[in-house]
Write a protein that holds these residues in place. Structure first.
Motif, PDB file in Angstrom:
ATOM      1  N   ARG A 280      12.185  43.476  -2.121  1.00 20.57           N
ATOM      2  CA  ARG A 280      11.088  42.873  -2.868  1.00 20.57           C
ATOM      3  C   ARG A 280      11.665  41.762  -3.741  1.00 20.57           C
ATOM      4  O   ARG A 280      12.556  42.001  -4.549  1.00 20.57           O
ATOM      5  CB  ARG A 280      10.386  43.925  -3.713  1.00 20.57           C
ATOM      6  CG  ARG A 280       9.531  44.858  -2.869  1.00 20.57           C
ATOM      7  CD  ARG A 280       9.068  46.049  -3.675  1.00 20.57           C
ATOM      8  NE  ARG A 280       8.029  46.851  -3.084  1.00 20.57           N
ATOM      9  CZ  ARG A 280       8.108  47.554  -1.962  1.00 20.57           C
ATOM     10  NH1 ARG A 280       9.198  47.512  -1.253  1.00 20.57           N
ATOM     11  NH2 ARG A 280       7.099  48.289  -1.521  1.00 20.57           N
TER      12      ARG A 280
ATOM     13  N   TYR B  21       1.496  46.402   5.120  1.00 20.60           N
ATOM     14  CA  TYR B  21       1.406  46.240   3.667  1.00 20.60           C
ATOM     15  C   TYR B  21       1.034  47.555   2.979  1.00 20.60           C
ATOM     16  O   TYR B  21       1.516  47.839   1.888  1.00 20.60           O
ATOM     17  CB  TYR B  21       0.427  45.121   3.299  1.00 20.60           C
ATOM     18  CG  TYR B  21       1.090  43.761   3.380  1.00 20.60           C
ATOM     19  CD1 TYR B  21       1.868  43.274   2.339  1.00 20.60           C
ATOM     20  CD2 TYR B  21       0.972  42.980   4.520  1.00 20.60           C
ATOM     21  CE1 TYR B  21       2.495  42.047   2.408  1.00 20.60           C
ATOM     22  CE2 TYR B  21       1.590  41.743   4.609  1.00 20.60           C
ATOM     23  CZ  TYR B  21       2.347  41.281   3.552  1.00 20.60           C
ATOM     24  OH  TYR B  21       2.976  40.071   3.626  1.00 20.60           O
ATOM     25  N   ARG B  22       0.185  48.363   3.618  1.00 20.43           N
ATOM     26  CA  ARG B  22      -0.130  49.681   3.039  1.00 20.43           C
ATOM     27  C   ARG B  22       1.114  50.561   2.996  1.00 20.43           C
ATOM     28  O   ARG B  22       1.379  51.236   2.001  1.00 20.43           O
ATOM     29  CB  ARG B  22      -1.230  50.373   3.860  1.00 20.43           C
ATOM     30  CG  ARG B  22      -2.628  49.922   3.510  1.00 20.43           C
ATOM     31  CD  ARG B  22      -3.677  50.835   4.125  1.00 20.43           C
ATOM     32  NE  ARG B  22      -3.687  50.783   5.577  1.00 20.43           N
ATOM     33  CZ  ARG B  22      -4.417  49.926   6.297  1.00 20.43           C
ATOM     34  NH1 ARG B  22      -5.203  49.064   5.708  1.00 20.43           N
ATOM     35  NH2 ARG B  22      -4.362  49.955   7.611  1.00 20.43           N
TER      36      ARG B  22
ATOM     37  N   SER C 105       6.756  38.481  -5.539  1.00 19.63           N
ATOM     38  CA  SER C 105       5.604  38.965  -4.778  1.00 19.63           C
ATOM     39  C   SER C 105       5.884  39.011  -3.279  1.00 19.63           C
ATOM     40  O   SER C 105       5.053  39.482  -2.511  1.00 19.63           O
ATOM     41  CB  SER C 105       4.392  38.071  -5.049  1.00 19.63           C
ATOM     42  OG  SER C 105       4.662  36.754  -4.609  1.00 19.63           O
TER      43      SER C 105
ATOM     44  N   ALA D  80       3.403  49.349   0.278  1.00 16.93           N
ATOM     45  CA  ALA D  80       2.886  49.668  -1.055  1.00 16.93           C
ATOM     46  C   ALA D  80       3.141  51.118  -1.434  1.00 16.93           C
ATOM     47  O   ALA D  80       3.295  51.444  -2.611  1.00 16.93           O
ATOM     48  CB  ALA D  80       1.391  49.371  -1.127  1.00 16.93           C
ATOM     49  N   THR D  81       3.214  51.994  -0.433  1.00 16.67           N
ATOM     50  CA  THR D  81       3.446  53.417  -0.701  1.00 16.67           C
ATOM     51  C   THR D  81       4.900  53.824  -0.434  1.00 16.67           C
ATOM     52  O   THR D  81       5.206  55.008  -0.386  1.00 16.67           O
ATOM     53  CB  THR D  81       2.502  54.289   0.154  1.00 16.67           C
ATOM     54  OG1 THR D  81       2.733  53.999   1.536  1.00 16.67           O
ATOM     55  CG2 THR D  81       1.055  54.041  -0.209  1.00 16.67           C
TER      56      THR D  81
END
Length: 103
Positions: A72, A58-59, A75, A62-63
């Protein structure tokens, strides 16, 4: 004998899960097992395939540094299995059916 069913009761014998389960900690993801996932997988499943933690996946997502393509949808984050296979399979050009570049 009554055929009335209590609406709060739930018969779990008819529930069927159609998603491929992640292998246990002692098992290994194989190419065939990844292909059996279908067209897409969850980010958590992709993390398991790649051998990283769910939170790390998830990190990276997110980046925008996750090593496979991501879709995507609101959500949700969906990972195309083709992108995972692209990471896992060797790309030396010797695969059957693969065209050699023109010289």
């Amino acid at each position: 004998m009554s055929t009335d069913v209590n609406p709060t009761e739930h018969d779990t014998t008819t529930d069927i899960t159609l998603t491929a389960a992640a292998p246990a900690a002692s098992e290994v993801w194989t190419v065939d097992r990844v292909r059996a996932l279908g067209v897409t997988a969850t980010l958590a499943t992709a993390a398991s395939v790649l051998g990283i933690s769910r939170s790390q996946a998830y990190r990276l997502a997110a980046t925008d540094t996750f090593p496979a393509p991501l879709i995507r949808a609101g959500s949700r984050i969906i990972v195309p299995v083709a992108g995972l296979l692209h990471l896992l399979l060797p790309h030396d050009g010797s695969a059957p059916g693969r065209r050699q570049p023109a010289t």
